[in-house]
Each structure stands twice: as C-alpha cells, then as structure tokens.
Design a protein around this motif. Structure first.
Motif, PDB file in Angstrom:
ATOM      1  N   ASN A 451       0.847  -1.201   0.000  1.00 47.06           N
ATOM      2  CA  ASN A 451       0.000   0.000   0.000  1.00 47.06           C
ATOM      3  C   ASN A 451       0.884   1.253   0.000  1.00 47.06           C
ATOM      4  O   ASN A 451       1.157   1.825   1.042  1.00 47.06           O
ATOM      5  N   ASP A 488      -6.812  -5.520  -1.861  1.00 42.43           N
ATOM      6  CA  ASP A 488      -7.294  -4.769  -0.699  1.00 42.43           C
ATOM      7  C   ASP A 488      -6.692  -3.371  -0.626  1.00 42.43           C
ATOM      8  O   ASP A 488      -7.319  -2.448  -0.120  1.00 42.43           O
ATOM      9  N   ASN A 489      -5.478  -3.236  -1.138  1.00 50.22           N
ATOM     10  CA  ASN A 489      -4.845  -1.915  -1.101  1.00 50.22           C
ATOM     11  C   ASN A 489      -5.549  -0.922  -2.020  1.00 50.22           C
ATOM     12  O   ASN A 489      -5.340   0.285  -1.905  1.00 50.22           O
ATOM     13  N   ALA A 491      -9.001  -1.324  -2.555  1.00 51.08           N
ATOM     14  CA  ALA A 491     -10.413  -1.354  -2.177  1.00 51.08           C
ATOM     15  C   ALA A 491     -10.729  -0.091  -1.373  1.00 51.08           C
ATOM     16  O   ALA A 491     -10.236   0.093  -0.270  1.00 51.08           O
ATOM     17  N   SER A 493     -13.167   2.722   0.485  1.00 44.30           N
ATOM     18  CA  SER A 493     -14.415   2.978   1.199  1.00 44.30           C
ATOM     19  C   SER A 493     -14.570   4.489   1.342  1.00 44.30           C
ATOM     20  O   SER A 493     -13.592   5.213   1.498  1.00 44.30           O
ATOM     21  N   SER A 514     -20.610   3.475   1.505  1.00 45.43           N
ATOM     22  CA  SER A 514     -19.162   3.340   1.703  1.00 45.43           C
ATOM     23  C   SER A 514     -18.495   2.529   0.594  1.00 45.43           C
ATOM     24  O   SER A 514     -17.290   2.647   0.396  1.00 45.43           O
ATOM     25  N   GLU A 515     -19.247   1.718  -0.123  1.00 47.34           N
ATOM     26  CA  GLU A 515     -18.658   0.875  -1.156  1.00 47.34           C
ATOM     27  C   GLU A 515     -18.747   1.507  -2.540  1.00 47.34           C
ATOM     28  O   GLU A 515     -17.790   1.451  -3.315  1.00 47.34           O
ATOM     29  N   THR A 540     -10.821   6.196   1.651  1.00 45.30           N
ATOM     30  CA  THR A 540      -9.783   5.471   2.391  1.00 45.30           C
ATOM     31  C   THR A 540      -9.628   4.082   1.795  1.00 45.30           C
ATOM     32  O   THR A 540     -10.627   3.383   1.582  1.00 45.30           O
ATOM     33  N   ASP A 541      -8.389   3.671   1.499  1.00 48.18           N
ATOM     34  CA  ASP A 541      -8.184   2.322   0.989  1.00 48.18           C
ATOM     35  C   ASP A 541      -8.114   1.334   2.156  1.00 48.18           C
ATOM     36  O   ASP A 541      -8.171   1.722   3.331  1.00 48.18           O
ATOM     37  N   SER A 542      -8.023   0.031   1.826  1.00 45.22           N
ATOM     38  CA  SER A 542      -8.051  -1.026   2.843  1.00 45.22           C
ATOM     39  C   SER A 542      -6.671  -1.573   3.140  1.00 45.22           C
ATOM     40  O   SER A 542      -6.544  -2.677   3.660  1.00 45.22           O
ATOM     41  N   PRO A 546      -3.827   2.088   6.319  1.00 48.62           N
ATOM     42  CA  PRO A 546      -4.657   2.661   5.255  1.00 48.62           C
ATOM     43  C   PRO A 546      -4.211   4.074   4.892  1.00 48.62           C
ATOM     44  O   PRO A 546      -3.720   4.822   5.730  1.00 48.62           O
ATOM     45  N   SER A 548      -5.526   7.717   2.715  1.00 53.71           N
ATOM     46  CA  SER A 548      -6.800   8.368   2.385  1.00 53.71           C
ATOM     47  C   SER A 548      -6.550   9.734   1.763  1.00 53.71           C
ATOM     48  O   SER A 548      -5.467  10.305   1.870  1.00 53.71           O
TER      49      SER A 548
END
Length: 822
Positions: A451, A488-489, A491, A493, A514-515, A540-542, A546, A548
């Motif tokens: 990330n 996930d990096n 993804a 929200s 959020s999605e 914000t990424d996952s 994280p 943002s």
C-alpha cells in the motif's frame, strides 16, 4: 641459531596450515549425509533425523523453510519441519528405480533459508528378496546323440532374478535321474546352468528324458523357479561348432544409422555336409531390448544396428550368440559379444527450477533469493558441462552455488508493481559440446502489491445542483476515486467528514454508500431556507496502514415552485376565502372597494403574484389591479345596476407550473344613508367581538414581538462577538396604501429577510435581485447552536406574524384608517 629458530617457526606454520586444510576438507565431507533403508519399506517409516545429523536447530526449521528441494517428480521422501525427521512418503521398488544396478542411490538436496544453505543427503536402497527366479521359457528341448561323450554339457536357459546379490540366483538343482547332472558357470556375474551328461546314453534303452531344473535364489527363505527339460536321444553329430573367440568386443557410437555393421562373429565345424553347416542365432535368454536394437545375420554372423542406439539408455550391451550345425542332432555352441556405446552430444541440458516463491512483494530487499536453479545434462564429459544465463532487462540475477550446476535467482534492483507487475524470466542453459545444445525455461514471477499509493479523485472538487424538495433517502450524486494499488490496497471505502454539528454543518443530513460512493440526501432541502452548502468526502483504501484523501462537494439548492399563493384577505372560512363589502351607490369612478391580500412562500419569480378576475357579474363596473389586487370602480353606479355583485379573483404565481388560489368578494351596493347606518350597526355589533379578538391578538402579537426582539438582540450580540466586519442594511421608507400584506417575505437559508413597507403605492413592483426593503444578515460558514435555535424560532413564527398583522391591520384600516407598520 637464528636460522634454526626460523626453521622451526616455518615448520609450526606449515603444521597449522595443513591442520586447517584437513578441517576444511573434513567439514566439506561431513556436509554429506548417507542413510540406508531396505526397499518396500512402509510409508511413513523414518529414514533419519536430518536436522540432528546436520546440527540444525529444530526450533528454527519451520521459519527457515526446512525442506527437500530436489528429486523425482514423484518424491519418495518427505522432511518434517517440526522435528527435522525424514520419512518415506511412498513405497520404493528398488528394481524399478535402479534397474538392477549394484548400488541404488538417491541423491537429495536439503534447503534451509535465512541464511540459504544446501545440504546433500544420499539414501541407499538395499535389496530384499521380493522377486521370484523365472525362466524365459517354461520348456527346453534337447536332441542328444546316443554316443555323446560323458561330461558333455548343454547350456540351459538361465533364470533371471531382478533382485541383486545376495538375493539373486544362487544355484540350480536338477531332479533325480541316472544320466544327467547340472553344473553352473559364472559369466560376467551371471550364473549360467549347464546340463552335463554323466552316463552314456542308449537310445535303444531310453529315447526320452523328462527333467526338472529348479533355480534357487539366496534369500531367506529362498524363492525358486522351475524349467522343464525334454531330452530326445538321437544318433549324434560327432563335432560341434567352435567360435573363433570365446568373447567378442566392439565399440559403437550412439545414434548410429540403422544398418551399421557392428561386428561379425565366426564359428567353424570340422564335420562335412549338413553337419558342418552353421547357423547363427541370438540366445533366447537375452533381454527384449537387444532384439529391438540389433539384428543378427544367421548365415554370415554379421550384427547390424536395427533400432535407436542411446548411450544415456544403455552404455554396454551383452549379446549371447549361438552357433548350431545342421547335423542330426545339431550341435550348438555359444559365445558372448560385448558392445560398448560411445557418447556424443545429443542431449540438451535439463533445467530444474525450485521456486521458493513465485510471488514477491514490490518492497522486497535487494539480494533476496526467489528460486533455486539446478541444471543437468545426460551426456558425459565435456558434453555434460552446462553454463546458465538470464534474459536481459530484468531486475534479477543468477548467483552460482558452491556446488556445480546450482544457482540461486536473486533480486538486483528495486521493484515497482505499478510499473511492471509480472516478469517472465527466461533461463537459458547451454552445454559445452560441439556443437553446443541449449534449453530454455521460463519462470513467471508476480510482483505483489504494497500500500504505497493514496486514493485519487478525478478532480479537486465537485459541484452538485440539487432541486429543492428532493425525496429524502434518494441518491443525488456519486463520487469515485481511483487507487493505483491492487486488491485490498485498492479497495476504497467512502465516508462523509462530519463537522461539529453546528447550524452550517449540513453534512449530518448527507449519507454516502461506503462501497459505491453514491451520495444520499437524508432530508428534503428547502431553497427558501438554505441556498448552498458544502461537505467533504473521505476516500480510504483497505491497506495496512490505510491511506486516504478527500474531496469537496459544493451543493447548490435549486428553487422550485413548491408553495402556492395563500389568501390573507378575505379570510378563509370553511375551506374557502369569501368576503362581503358594502359600497355606497354615490361613489365615483376609481373608488377603492377593497383589496385582495395574498402571499407566496417562494421567492424570486416563483413568488411573484398576479391577480386576475376569473368571474365577474359586470365587467364594466369593477376593475382589478393585476399586481396589487385592488378592486376599484370603473364608473359611477346607475339606477339600473344590480344591488349585489359577485367577483371571483384568481391569484397565480409565476412558476413554470403556476400554482393558484381563488377568493370570492361579494359587493353590495347600498344607499349612502343605509351605508352609514349599516356601518354603525355593524361596528356596534362587532365592537364586542373585535374587542375580544383584538385582545387575544394583542397578547399573541406582543408575545411574538418580545420573542422576536429578544432573538434579534441575541443574534446581534453573537454576531458582534464574532466579527465587526458586518453591517446591517435597514428598511427604506416606502409609500403605503394599507393593503400589501402578501409582500411580507422571510428567508432563513441565506439570512435574507424582505419586509415590504405598508405604504407601497398601487402598481409598484419589486425589482428582482434588488436589496431594497431588505434586511441582510451576513452568512457564516460556522453557526453556533444559539443561532440554530434562533433560526428555528424565527422560521416557526413567520406565519403567525403575517396572519396576525394582516388580520389586525385589515380590521383597523376599515375602522380607523391605515396603521403604522412596526
């Protein structure tokens, strides 16, 4: 003396050097471990504790990825990372694995990481007696002349046992008889049985013999195989053929063309005629492979190449050749031909890749090993020497190991997944033969993501234009951000950045998925209350941790014509607005009969009201001002005019879809005296009622006025306490005719109030966008809770102020004339 001391010193250094060299050699030798296990051992059987024998710490085996990294595709062994013990993974058949070799060895490589170490383990597979001796044929026939000399031997089919010594063929046993015995000779480690005549034959006494030969191996207990022998006694041929050599030798280059003559064998027979004619054949005990590779000319004795000759398959061929004459009975003799195969460079190198991991993080340190490369060549000598290389332009390199033909593939440059996420590493292995042969293998390496990129919006801010009276909960807008990372990096929200909950913090009425980033309005906005506001969306990424970024959304509320005109006079009763006015018959043209009063909560064009006559009994008698709602006489009354007239007035706003309301005015024409009398009576009747109504209205108006004044004082104090940059604009003086109640306006959204004076002249209009007759209170981005409460109370009391003022002013205007506007 000095030279003697110096000599002893050099001798001591020489001893130390020799001892160090001895320790190095001993350490190198001891690095290789050798175990021995019998074949057919059960799965799971322990071979040995490699970790203990290598001196490795058992507690670190799992972290150092202790494992076997080489061997056949179907691995026979498995190493336990918990205790360092190597055990058998599947059943081992020594005969299938080593094909009769005297020593059956399996070479294994043991790898541990951090630091990388390669250890060599040799496992010897010992033989057990698991194969039964067998003959190539179950019967063998002999024709023996009756005068055959005693001691003559006849070669029997040799039994084959796949086991090795001492479990291979030990001896042969012949069934009980009077004329024959069995003798065994050893040729090139093979035991060949011979049937030996120990007593002369007499065909007239016995012409046939049925014998049984039993082959016994050296196992415990021993296993046996049998061969049935049939001997027919004939009149014999005196001389048997004789080979020129007992053993023939020849060399043959592998891949020799079909038809190549390898060697020619020769045998002679002193007999004449058919008893001296010789025919050559292969012994029936040869392996099937010999018949596929070579052919024998039965007349000339030439041995030619018939099939493919491969040095890597078989290095030496042993051929048993029989020479038989054509006598009755024929005599046969055997000789062995040994053919050695010469190697040529006909095999490409073999590349074996053991991937430690085919996925590597983009922040991996330089010099990290990702694979072990092992190369081999089936050829021998210089033809089996191999050199390895990598394709150009990749951030990897090959590091040679201490063992020949072993390399480790390591990173040499920094990786960036966002630039290149996948590498196909081409490994080329070339031998040193003439001409050289090469092999290529491609190793795919995937660069995994970390990330290291924040979410990005396509623009720095968004403008949202939203119609007022939107449906609460409906989606009104959407935002989307992009992250260069993956999985996930990347993804993302979305969240609304909430403020302190003040009056200007409209973010509390906004929600976001959020999605998907779809924005929903949780309330219905009113243009008359608020015109614009802004909020911030946080993406914000996952990843861990994280990352943002945020973007500003500016919301502009668009006005709709959502408020219809409200009739203030005549006062509505039972759902309809209807009033009665009495006019003296002697009034002149232009007399103001009454005025229809209305207001619209919308502002701008949507709040402009136009009055029109929808229904009138006499168009020539009454006229209506379309802007003020005043009803005037167009001419003087005559004797023929009706005493009562009904006027229906339509009030419309200027919205795209106009909203309207109607009011009914009944005008009664009376004589002047009657008008005054009726007026006095009406005033007398209504005095009491007006007193009561006026009393309650005064109480209500007084309370509201006090509350309003207190609110204004609090607002001014709070504004002054925050900033002194703002000034108020006071109402301008206007003319008054005592009727324009519908022009009182109030807007809390942008703090703009319109209080049109009660002396506005007939037909006067308000210029759109003008601040005349308007109290402007500057907007602030952050409002205190006190201001929020003030805005709510002002908003709740605006209709009470309008209605109370207009009703009170209407009554006082009819009775006492115009009243001053507060």
């Amino acid at each position: 003396m000095e030279s003697g001391v110096q000599g002893r010193t050099w001798k001591i250094w020489w001893i130390v050097l020799c001892f160090s060299l001895f320790l190095s050699i001993w350490e190198l030798v001891s690095a290789q471990i050798r175990y021995s296990i019998p074949e057919e051992v059960k799965e799971g059987s322990v071979v040995g504790n490699i970790a203990k024998d290598l001196g490795l710490d058992v507690s670190t085996l799992a972290n150092r990825r202790f494992r076997i990294v080489s061997g056949s595709k179907d691995a026979f062994f498995q190493a336990n990372q918990n205790n360092g013990v190597m055990h058998v993974q599947r059943k081992i058949d020594r005969e299938e694995l080593c094909d009769g070799n005297s020593a059956c060895l399996i070479n294994l490589k043991i790898a541990v990481e951090n630091p990388l170490e390669i250890h060599h383990v040799v496992v010897e597979i010992t033989d057990i007696n698991d194969n039964v001796p067998s003959f190539s044929e179950t019967h063998q026939h002999f024709q023996i002349a009756e005068h055959t000399p005693i001691g003559t031997s006849f070669q029997l089919h040799a039994a084959r046992d796949q086991d090795t010594a001492p479990n291979s063929i030990r001896n042969y046993k012949l069934s009980q008889n009077d004329n024959f015995e069995i003798d065994t000779k050893t040729s090139d480690e093979d035991k060949i049985p011979f049937l030996v005549l120990r007593k002369p034959l007499d065909r007239e006494q016995k012409a046939d013999y049925q014998l049984l030969v039993t082959a016994i191996d050296g196992g415990n207990p021993p296993k046996t195989g049998t061969l049935n022998i049939t001997v027919k006694v004939l009149d014999s041929n005196d001389n048997r053929p004789v080979f020129s050599q007992n053993t023939y030798s020849a060399t043959l280059q592998e891949n020799a063309p079909i038809g190549t003559i390898v060697i020619t064998v020769n045998a002679t027979d002193r007999d004449q005629g058919s008893n001296g004619d010789i025919e050559y054949t292969f012994a029936k005990t040869l392996k099937r492979k010999v018949y596929d590779v070579f052919q024998l000319n039965g007349i000339t004795g030439e041995i030619r190449v018939k099939g493919e000759v491969d040095f890597e398959d078989t290095e030496v061929y042993k051929l048993d050749i029989q020479a038989s004459d054509k006598g009755q009975p024929p005599l046969t003799v055997e000789s062995r031909v040994i053919i050695k195969i010469l190697d040529i460079n006909d095999n490409k190198p073999d590349i074996e890749v053991t991937s430690l991991s085919n996925v590597i993080a983009e922040d991996t340190k330089l010099g990290t090993a990702i694979s072990l490369i092992s190369v081999s060549d089936k050829d021998s000598g210089i033809n089996g020497k191999v050199v390895c290389s990598l394709s150009d332009g990749i951030p990897f390199e090959l590091k040679p190991s201490f063992q020949d033909n072993m390399y480790s593939l390591e990173t040499k440059e920094k990786l960036d997944r966002e630039m290149i996420s996948h590498y196909d590493i081409v490994i080329t292995a070339t031998d040193l033969g003439n001409p050289p042969l090469s092999s290529i293998k491609t190793l795919s390496v995937i660069v995994s993501d970390v990330n290291d990129n924040t979410p990005e919006f396509p623009q720095r801010s968004f403008d949202l234009y939203l119609q007022e009276n939107n449906t609460p909960g409906a989606s009104v807008f959407s935002v989307s951000a992009f992250d260069k990372d993956s999985d996930d990096n990347a993804a993302i929200s979305y969240n609304i950045m909430r403020g302190d909950g003040g009056q200007n913090d409209m973010a509390s009425f906004i929600n976001i998925n959020s999605e998907t980033g779809v924005i929903h309005a949780l309330k219905s906005f009113d243009f008359e209350t608020i015109k614009k506001f802004l909020f911030h969306v946080l993406a914000t990424d996952s990843g861990i941790p994280p990352l943002s970024s945020n973007v500003t959304v500016n919301v502009f509320i668009l006005d709709q014509n959502d408020n219809g005109p409200v009739i203030l006079y005549p006062v509505s009763s039972n759902g309809s607005a209807e009033g009665v006015e009495e006019v003296p018959r002697n009034v002149n043209a232009g007399h103001v009969v009454t005025k229809v009063r209305a207001y619209d909560a919308d502002i701008g064009y949507n709040g402009w009201l136009l009055f029109s006559l929808q229904e009138v009994s006499d168009h020539s008698l009454f006229g209506l001002d379309r802007y003020t709602g005043q009803i005037r006489t167009l001419r003087s009354f005559t004797e023929t005019d009706e005493a009562q007239h009904k006027l229906v007035i339509l009030v419309k706003d200027n919205g795209n879809v106009s909203l309207s309301a109607t009011a009914t005015v009944i005008i009664k024409v009376v004589e002047p005296k009657e008008a005054f009398a009726a007026s006095d009576v009406k005033h007398a009747e209504k005095d009491e009622e007006d007193r009561d109504v006026t009393f309650y209205l005064i109480i209500t108006l007084g309370s509201v006025s006090v509350l309003f004044i207190i609110s204004i004082i609090v607002l001014i104090v709070m504004q002054c306490s925050k900033s002194t940059d703002y000034t108020s604009k006071y109402l301008q003086d206007t003319n008054y005719d005592g009727t324009l109640c519908h022009s009182i306006q109030y807007r809390s959204g942008d703090k703009r109030y319109m209080l049109v004076g009660p002396r506005m002249s007939i037909g006067s209009t308000i210029v759109p966008g003008s601040n005349g007759n308007t109290l402007v209170v500057p907007d602030r981005r952050r409002r205190t809770s006190g201001e929020v409460r003030l805005g709510i109370k002002l908003h709740e009391t605006k209709d009470i102020i309008k209605i109370a003022w207009c009703q009170w002013n209407t009554r006082k205007h009819r009775r006492f004339g115009p009243a001053p506007f507060f």
